[in-house]
Design an enzyme around this catalytic site. Structure first.
Site, short mmCIF file in Angstrom:
data_model
loop_
_atom_site.label_atom_id
_atom_site.label_comp_id
_atom_site.label_asym_id
_atom_site.label_seq_id
_atom_site.Cartn_x
_atom_site.Cartn_y
_atom_site.Cartn_z
N ASP A 1 16.80 40.23 -90.52
CA ASP A 1 16.58 38.80 -90.75
C ASP A 1 17.71 37.97 -90.12
O ASP A 1 17.97 38.11 -88.93
CB ASP A 1 16.44 38.57 -92.26
N ARG A 2 18.38 37.10 -90.87
CA ARG A 2 19.44 36.26 -90.29
C ARG A 2 20.53 37.12 -89.68
O ARG A 2 21.09 36.78 -88.64
CB ARG A 2 20.07 35.34 -91.35
N HIS B 1 8.37 41.99 -95.06
CA HIS B 1 9.59 41.51 -94.40
C HIS B 1 10.85 42.27 -94.82
O HIS B 1 11.73 42.50 -94.00
CB HIS B 1 9.76 40.02 -94.70
#
Length: 299
Positions: free
Chosen positions: A112-113, A280
């Site tokens: 993710d980030r 996710h």
């Protein structure tokens, strides 16, 4: 000071907090062998790796950090152009942490980030990264340039968090636990993948207004200065120089709205990829398949 969740979920790891210029970066270190840096995503911390880190520590020196503004790391003041939370600055934090720990070159796995930070780290510091694995993202510039109604509806928080301060901060600060619960719990797997102690730590961090502001700044940087850096790379022909493995959840938004492997292959010459049977939150939803991929790729 190590938080209770970290001490519980990483019992054989050493806690550290290192000063990098104006910010302190917190994390854990465990195991022995070649160095492997793990980076988390929003709105989480190094705790996302607790299901895979013990097994990885049998073969690697595992370092899992909190990005600036997240978890137990420092949250430096924002800057007008969002430079303080650019992926360039966040990547530099991690390179310096690894240098202070004695590692000038290391493998890298990020979600993710953290994977966006990892992308910038690989471009800006190619000599530091032997191999990189990126989890459930497509390149930031490609995602913004191909934004569709389906993507905007599913990743609404991208467009909410970039609004000028203090709009999103004020709304999140009113009900931080509600925000975390809905953001994480409404995805494909629901709340079940998240350990209660980890979830409580994510909520606790979100109850700090300075940290909420920092997380918003991360997203504001991604929609401004980070895109400038990505466009400059594209114009200069800079690409990922090391072997890269990209993995994404077959039930996630990235799989539904983009072609992640093709998009990453356009940015590097040694990029492979595959889907995993999850949404996710890859490290928490499917730790065993992820661990198999990591041991094969980083061996």
């Amino acid at each position: 000071m190590q938080n209770d969740a970290s001490a519980l979920l990483f019992p054989n790891f050493e806690w550290f907090r290192l000063k990098v210029d104006e910010v302190e970066i917190a994390g854990v270190r465990g195991g022995s062998g070649p160095p492997l840096l793990l980076l988390h995503g929003f709105p989480q911390s190094h705790l996302i790796w607790h299901k895979v880190a013990p097994a990885l520590a049998d073969r690697f020196t595992v370092i899992a950090t909190d990005l600036r503004g997240y978890g137990s790391s420092g949250a430096p003041p924002a800057s007008p152009g969002h430079e303080a939370y650019s992926k360039r600055e966040m990547a530099r934090d991690q390179v310096e942490v690894m240098r202070q720990l004695g590692f000038s070159r290391f493998a890298l796995c990020a979600h993710d980030r953290g994977a966006r930070v990892a992308h910038r780290l690989c471009i800006d510091h190619p000599e530091a990264v032997s191999r990189a694995m990126l989890l459930d993202i497509a390149p930031t510039l490609a995602m913004y340039e191909a934004t569709s109604m389906a993507f905007a509806a599913a990743y609404w928080h991208w467009f909410f968090l970039i609004q000028p301060a203090p709009f999103p901060e004020t709304l999140i600060n009113a009900e931080p636990a509600f925000f975390i619960d809905k953001l994480l719990g409404l995805r494909h797997a629901g709340p079940s993948p998240f350990a209660p102690d980890a979830m409580a730590a994510y909520v606790a961090a979100m109850q700090d207004p300075a940290r909420v502001h920092a997380m918003c700044e991360d997203y504001r940087a991604a929609a401004t200065i980070d895109l400038d850096h990505d466009r400059a790379d594209r114009e200069a022909g800079r690409k990922l120089a090391m072997p890269v493995r990209v993995l994404w959840g077959e039930h996630g938004v990235v799989a539904r709205c983009f072609e992640p492997l093709a998009l990453w292959q356009a940015l590097g010459d040694a990029v492979s990829g595959a889907t995993l049977p999850c949404g996710h939150y890859v490290p928490e939803e499917v730790p065993e398949p992820l661990l198999e991929e990591m041991l094969e790729f980083f061996r």
